[in-house]
Each structure stands twice: as structure tokens, then as C-alpha cells.
Enzyme design. Structure first.
Site, PDB file in Angstrom:
ATOM      1  CG  HIS A 108      -1.872   1.130   1.267  1.00  0.00           C
ATOM      2  ND1 HIS A 108      -3.014   1.201   0.480  1.00  0.00           N
ATOM      3  CD2 HIS A 108      -1.841   2.284   1.975  1.00  0.00           C
ATOM      4  CE1 HIS A 108      -3.630   2.348   0.711  1.00  0.00           C
ATOM      5  NE2 HIS A 108      -2.949   3.015   1.616  1.00  0.00           N
ATOM      6  CD  GLU A 141     -13.707 -11.396   7.754  1.00  0.00           C
ATOM      7  OE1 GLU A 141     -13.668 -12.569   8.151  1.00  0.00           O
ATOM      8  OE2 GLU A 141     -14.702 -10.648   7.849  1.00  0.00           O
TER       9      GLU A 141
HETATM   10  N1  LIG Z   1     -10.099  -7.723   2.493  1.00  0.00           N
HETATM   11  C1  LIG Z   1      -9.168  -6.902   1.947  1.00  0.00           C
HETATM   12  N2  LIG Z   1      -9.091  -6.771   0.610  1.00  0.00           N
HETATM   13  C2  LIG Z   1      -8.141  -5.942   0.067  1.00  0.00           C
HETATM   14  C3  LIG Z   1      -7.264  -5.219   0.887  1.00  0.00           C
HETATM   15  C4  LIG Z   1      -7.371  -5.382   2.308  1.00  0.00           C
HETATM   16  O1  LIG Z   1      -6.594  -4.787   3.082  1.00  0.00           O
HETATM   17  N3  LIG Z   1      -8.332  -6.235   2.788  1.00  0.00           N
HETATM   18  N4  LIG Z   1      -6.338  -4.344   0.306  1.00  0.00           N
HETATM   19  C5  LIG Z   1      -6.722  -3.889  -1.026  1.00  0.00           C
HETATM   20  C6  LIG Z   1      -5.816  -3.005  -1.762  1.00  0.00           C
HETATM   21  N5  LIG Z   1      -6.316  -1.669  -1.602  1.00  0.00           N
HETATM   22  C7  LIG Z   1      -5.411  -0.812  -1.020  1.00  0.00           C
HETATM   23  O2  LIG Z   1      -4.240  -1.181  -0.766  1.00  0.00           O
HETATM   24  C8  LIG Z   1      -7.616  -1.288  -1.995  1.00  0.00           C
HETATM   25  C9  LIG Z   1      -8.154  -1.732  -3.198  1.00  0.00           C
HETATM   26  C10 LIG Z   1      -9.451  -1.345  -3.574  1.00  0.00           C
HETATM   27  C11 LIG Z   1     -10.219  -0.524  -2.753  1.00  0.00           C
HETATM   28  C12 LIG Z   1     -11.614  -0.155  -3.152  1.00  0.00           C
HETATM   29  O3  LIG Z   1     -12.266   0.702  -2.558  1.00  0.00           O
HETATM   30  N6  LIG Z   1     -12.094  -0.837  -4.203  1.00  0.00           N
HETATM   31  C13 LIG Z   1     -13.510  -0.644  -4.667  1.00  0.00           C
HETATM   32  C14 LIG Z   1     -13.584  -0.634  -6.172  1.00  0.00           C
HETATM   33  C15 LIG Z   1     -12.677   0.442  -6.720  1.00  0.00           C
HETATM   34  C16 LIG Z   1     -12.825   0.492  -8.227  1.00  0.00           C
HETATM   35  O4  LIG Z   1     -13.353  -0.483  -8.798  1.00  0.00           O
HETATM   36  O5  LIG Z   1     -12.385   1.489  -8.794  1.00  0.00           O
HETATM   37  C17 LIG Z   1     -14.329  -1.829  -4.197  1.00  0.00           C
HETATM   38  O6  LIG Z   1     -13.741  -2.913  -3.916  1.00  0.00           O
HETATM   39  O7  LIG Z   1     -15.557  -1.640  -4.183  1.00  0.00           O
HETATM   40  C18 LIG Z   1      -9.678  -0.068  -1.563  1.00  0.00           C
HETATM   41  C19 LIG Z   1      -8.382  -0.442  -1.174  1.00  0.00           C
HETATM   42  C20 LIG Z   1      -7.011  -5.068  -1.897  1.00  0.00           C
HETATM   43  N7  LIG Z   1      -8.063  -5.817  -1.288  1.00  0.00           N
HETATM   44  N1  LIG Z   2      -4.931   0.592  -2.418  1.00  0.00           N
HETATM   45  C1  LIG Z   2      -4.121  -0.190  -3.278  1.00  0.00           C
HETATM   46  C2  LIG Z   2      -3.109   0.652  -4.003  1.00  0.00           C
HETATM   47  O1  LIG Z   2      -3.279   1.858  -4.129  1.00  0.00           O
HETATM   48  N2  LIG Z   2      -2.091  -0.019  -4.492  1.00  0.00           N
HETATM   49  C3  LIG Z   2      -1.079   0.674  -5.277  1.00  0.00           C
HETATM   50  O2  LIG Z   2      -1.394   0.559  -6.650  1.00  0.00           O
HETATM   51  C4  LIG Z   2      -0.150   0.700  -7.374  1.00  0.00           C
HETATM   52  C5  LIG Z   2      -0.059  -0.425  -8.358  1.00  0.00           C
HETATM   53  O3  LIG Z   2       1.043  -0.185  -9.214  1.00  0.00           O
HETATM   54  P1  LIG Z   2       1.609  -1.369 -10.130  1.00  0.00           P
HETATM   55  O4  LIG Z   2       0.420  -1.940 -10.878  1.00  0.00           O
HETATM   56  O5  LIG Z   2       2.599  -0.671 -11.025  1.00  0.00           O
HETATM   57  O6  LIG Z   2       2.232  -2.373  -9.221  1.00  0.00           O
HETATM   58  C6  LIG Z   2       0.991   0.633  -6.346  1.00  0.00           C
HETATM   59  O7  LIG Z   2       1.465   1.926  -6.067  1.00  0.00           O
HETATM   60  C7  LIG Z   2       0.300   0.063  -5.124  1.00  0.00           C
HETATM   61  O8  LIG Z   2       0.889   0.473  -3.903  1.00  0.00           O
END
Ligand SMILES: Nc1nc2c(c(=O)[nH]1)N[C@@H](CN(C=O)c1ccc(C(=O)N[C@@H](CCC(=O)O)C(=O)O)cc1)CN2
Ligand SMILES: NCC(=O)N[C@@H]1O[C@H](COP(=O)([O-])[O-])[C@@H](O)[C@H]1O
Length: 200
Positions: A108, A141
Site C-alpha cells: 500500500h 477482512e
Molecule cells: N479484504 C481486503 N481486501 C483488500 C485489501 C485489504 O486490506 N483487505 N487491500 C486492497 C488493496 N487496496 C489498497 O491497498 C484497496 C483496493 C481497492 C479498494 C476499493 O475501494 N475498491 C472498490 C472498487 C474500486 C474500483 O473499482 O475502482 C471496491 O472494492 O468496491 C480499496 C483499497 C485489496 N483488497
Molecule cells: N490501495 C491499493 C493501491 O493503491 N495499491 C497501489 O497501486 C499501485 C499499483 O502499481 P503497479 O500496478 O505498477 O504495481 C501501487 O502503487 C500500489 O501500492
């Protein structure tokens, strides 16, 4: 350690992990790469590396649970032992998390718990922090709430744009994620509740 990667975008973190595996810096075998997006750059990179790929596009499923059940079947078929999220833009549901028999890691682009969710770099700039960075954590979760494995700070510069800050953080992500995966694969990461000890 049989490893799968899920990514939604261009895949530079996936690429860094593939290259680290190739140079034997990582005691893992990347056996599969998946995405929720057709045409994801990450899957092109995986194919070029000879890694089997799959797309789990939501339009192919009645709902998100069905999509995630298909991902779990794919994991079982590949006998996955470790799942890496590398820019995977879907929050994994509670049923998936309950059924997952493997550890799940995520990278992240902020110093969690600051700025969880999407656009973390933009959040940091808008808040006006002087230091941001990136975090590798176990996935649970909650959203970006799992136990933290490694973090590294990246200064926020006065003239930083979202793109400029993102690129500087991304360079650190590539190194930090590789190191975190190496430690987990070597069994050098010990979870005690929310705290994570790195064994020497
Ligand atoms: N259960 C978990 N799933 C995921 C986590 C986590 O910590 N627990 N990390 C994410 C990655 N992430 C940030 O690092 C992240 C990815 C996506 C979202 C989000 O709000 N997604 C929306 C859709 C967004 C879109 O389609 O443009 C959604 O799921 O409704 C927030 C944080 C990966 N999964
Ligand atoms: N919340 C999740 C999130 O923001 N993740 C971020 O998406 C990028 C993916 O880059 P990549 O496709 O070049 O690896 C990375 O910067 C990662 O940390």
C-alpha cells in the site's frame, strides 16, 4: 513457496517480484497471475514471463462472491501457498478471507494506518503531511487494516505532484515488497496478534 499474484493495473510491482524470483532473491515460484480487469498490463507482463494468467471480470459472475469463489478454485487448482496483492483494486470479501488457507500480503502506498483505500498518495498531499511512504501488510477482512510487516518512509517534497510522489514511493515499493515476501517465504515473520516480529 507456490505463489499467486492478483493485480488490476500496469503491474510494476508484479514485474519487480518476477525479476526478484528470476535472480533467485526470492524463494518463491510464481505459479499464476490473475486480474479483475481485461487487458491489465500486469497480465501482459506475466504472460511474457511465461506465467499462466486468468481474468476474473465481474461481468462474468452474478456477484462478487461468485467471482471470489472462482478465484479460490483457481488457487486450489494451482496449489497456492501464498497470495500477493499487487495493485489489486478489489476488497476481498469476508467469505473469501474465511476460506483462504494461505497468507495474503498487500503493498500500500502510504504509512498505514494513515491514508487507507484508494488514492493514498493524493490523500497524503491533500492532508499536507511531510512524510509518507509505503506499507506491506497481511490482508484481513478489513480495508488495509491487517498486521504490518514492513514500512518505509518517503519524504513529501514541497513541489510534489500526485504523480511525482507516486513514482518516488513506487520505487521503494518494489524493493520493500520483495524483501517482505522473502522474509515470509523464509519463515522469518512471526505474527503475535497485530504485531509482527521479523526473525533474524
Ligand atoms: N479484504 C481486503 N481486501 C483488500 C485489501 C485489504 O486490506 N483487505 N487491500 C486492497 C488493496 N487496496 C489498497 O491497498 C484497496 C483496493 C481497492 C479498494 C476499493 O475501494 N475498491 C472498490 C472498487 C474500486 C474500483 O473499482 O475502482 C471496491 O472494492 O468496491 C480499496 C483499497 C485489496 N483488497
Ligand atoms: N490501495 C491499493 C493501491 O493503491 N495499491 C497501489 O497501486 C499501485 C499499483 O502499481 P503497479 O500496478 O505498477 O504495481 C501501487 O502503487 C500500489 O501500492
Amino acid at each position: 513457496m507456490r505463489t499467486a499474484i492478483l493485480a488490476s493495473g500496469r503491474g510494476s510491482n508484479l514485474q519487480a517480484l518476477i525479476e526478484a524470483q528470476r535472480s533467485a532473491k526470492l524463494p518463491i515460484e510464481i505459479v499464476a497471475a490473475g486480474s479483475d480487469q481485461f487487458g491489465a498490463g500486469a497480465l501482459k507482463r506475466a504472460k511474457e514471463a511465461g506465467i499462466p494468467t486468468r481474468v476474473f471480470h465481474i461481468s462474468d459472475y452474478p456477484d462478487r462472491q461468485a467471482q471470489e469463489q472462482d478465484i479460490l478454485i483457481w488457487m486450489r487448482e494451482n496449489q497456492v501457498e501464498l497470495l500477493l496483492l499487487a495493485g489489486y483494486m478489489r476488497v476481498l470479501g469476508s467469505q473469501f478471507m474465511r476460506q483462504a488457507w494461505f497468507p495474503i500480503l498487500n503493498i500500500h502506498p502510504s504509512l498505514l494506518p494513515a491514508f487507507p483505500g484508494l488514492h493514498a498518495q493524493r490523500q497524503a498531499l491533500e492532508y499536507g503531511v511531510k512524510i509518507s511512504g509505503c506499507t506491506v501488510h497481511f490482508v484481513d477482512e478489513g480495508l488495509d487494516s491487517g498486521p504490518i510487516i514492513l514500512q518505509e518512509a518517503v519524504p513529501v517534497l514541497a513541489e510534489d505532484t500526485e504523480e511525482g510522489l507516486s513514482q518516488r514511493i513506487l520505487a521503494v515499493e518494489h524493493r520493500l515488497y520483495t524483501e517482505a515476501v522473502r522474509l515470509v517465504a523464509l519463515g522469518k515473520v512471526n505474527r503475535i496478534g497485530r504485531r509482527v516480529q521479523i526473525l533474524q
